[in-house]
Design a protein around this motif. Sequence first.
Motif, PDB file in Angstrom:
ATOM      1  N   MET A  85      40.967  43.762  47.686  1.00 37.32           N
ATOM      2  CA  MET A  85      39.791  43.670  46.848  1.00 37.32           C
ATOM      3  C   MET A  85      38.662  44.477  47.460  1.00 37.32           C
ATOM      4  O   MET A  85      38.621  44.673  48.654  1.00 37.32           O
ATOM      5  N   THR A  86      37.766  44.890  46.618  1.00 42.61           N
ATOM      6  CA  THR A  86      36.608  45.631  47.108  1.00 42.61           C
ATOM      7  C   THR A  86      35.480  44.660  47.473  1.00 42.61           C
ATOM      8  O   THR A  86      35.477  43.502  47.055  1.00 42.61           O
ATOM      9  N   HIS A  87      34.526  45.158  48.219  1.00 48.77           N
ATOM     10  CA  HIS A  87      33.366  44.347  48.601  1.00 48.77           C
ATOM     11  C   HIS A  87      32.628  43.884  47.347  1.00 48.77           C
ATOM     12  O   HIS A  87      32.228  42.723  47.240  1.00 48.77           O
ATOM     13  N   ARG A  88      32.471  44.785  46.380  1.00 56.70           N
ATOM     14  CA  ARG A  88      31.741  44.424  45.159  1.00 56.70           C
ATOM     15  C   ARG A  88      32.472  43.340  44.367  1.00 56.70           C
ATOM     16  O   ARG A  88      31.850  42.442  43.822  1.00 56.70           O
ATOM     17  N   SER A  89      33.805  43.405  44.314  1.00 61.62           N
ATOM     18  CA  SER A  89      34.534  42.374  43.578  1.00 61.62           C
ATOM     19  C   SER A  89      34.380  41.012  44.255  1.00 61.62           C
ATOM     20  O   SER A  89      34.277  39.986  43.582  1.00 61.62           O
ATOM     21  N   ARG A  90      34.343  40.985  45.581  1.00 60.41           N
ATOM     22  CA  ARG A  90      34.112  39.714  46.283  1.00 60.41           C
ATOM     23  C   ARG A  90      32.727  39.173  45.945  1.00 60.41           C
ATOM     24  O   ARG A  90      32.558  37.983  45.710  1.00 60.41           O
ATOM     25  N   GLN A  91      31.727  40.055  45.903  1.00 61.50           N
ATOM     26  CA  GLN A  91      30.379  39.634  45.523  1.00 61.50           C
ATOM     27  C   GLN A  91      30.347  39.132  44.081  1.00 61.50           C
ATOM     28  O   GLN A  91      29.697  38.129  43.791  1.00 61.50           O
ATOM     29  N   ASP A  92      31.055  39.844  43.189  1.00 58.63           N
ATOM     30  CA  ASP A  92      31.124  39.429  41.782  1.00 58.63           C
ATOM     31  C   ASP A  92      31.689  38.017  41.676  1.00 58.63           C
ATOM     32  O   ASP A  92      31.128  37.165  40.983  1.00 58.63           O
ATOM     33  N   MET A  93      32.811  37.770  42.356  1.00 58.40           N
ATOM     34  CA  MET A  93      33.457  36.469  42.269  1.00 58.40           C
ATOM     35  C   MET A  93      32.600  35.367  42.893  1.00 58.40           C
ATOM     36  O   MET A  93      32.512  34.267  42.370  1.00 58.40           O
ATOM     37  N   GLN A  94      31.918  35.679  43.988  1.00 60.13           N
ATOM     38  CA  GLN A  94      31.038  34.692  44.606  1.00 60.13           C
ATOM     39  C   GLN A  94      29.887  34.355  43.670  1.00 60.13           C
ATOM     40  O   GLN A  94      29.515  33.198  43.521  1.00 60.13           O
ATOM     41  N   GLY A  95      29.325  35.386  43.025  1.00 59.04           N
ATOM     42  CA  GLY A  95      28.228  35.170  42.084  1.00 59.04           C
ATOM     43  C   GLY A  95      28.644  34.318  40.896  1.00 59.04           C
ATOM     44  O   GLY A  95      27.851  33.516  40.375  1.00 59.04           O
TER      45      GLY A  95
END
Length: 93
Positions: free
Chosen positions: A1-11
């Motif tokens: 996963m990309t860093h942005r996708s991890r941020q998306d899922m956390q959000g």
Amino acid sequence: MTHRSRQDMQGLGWAISDVAEVIEGILGAVSYLGSEWCALSGNATMAACDAYHYRRRERVPAGMEMTCEYYLKWAIGQNGDLLLLVSCHLSRG
């Protein structure tokens, strides 16, 4: 996963099981948006990804139901086994 996708899922407050549910919904519906190259790992690597759009009814924190629109991109590794989630987010537009 990309860093942005991890941020998306956390959000979104999502777990991997939530992502799996949305991917299942996408696979059951015609929601393919197109294919595109996506930068991974700080633009050092590019992946050929497929982009999808998915709508589902959800109860939001305010207690009301609304239709949420999600956008996901993923790539499958060369061996055909690896699923790479590139983005997973609500509409940004």
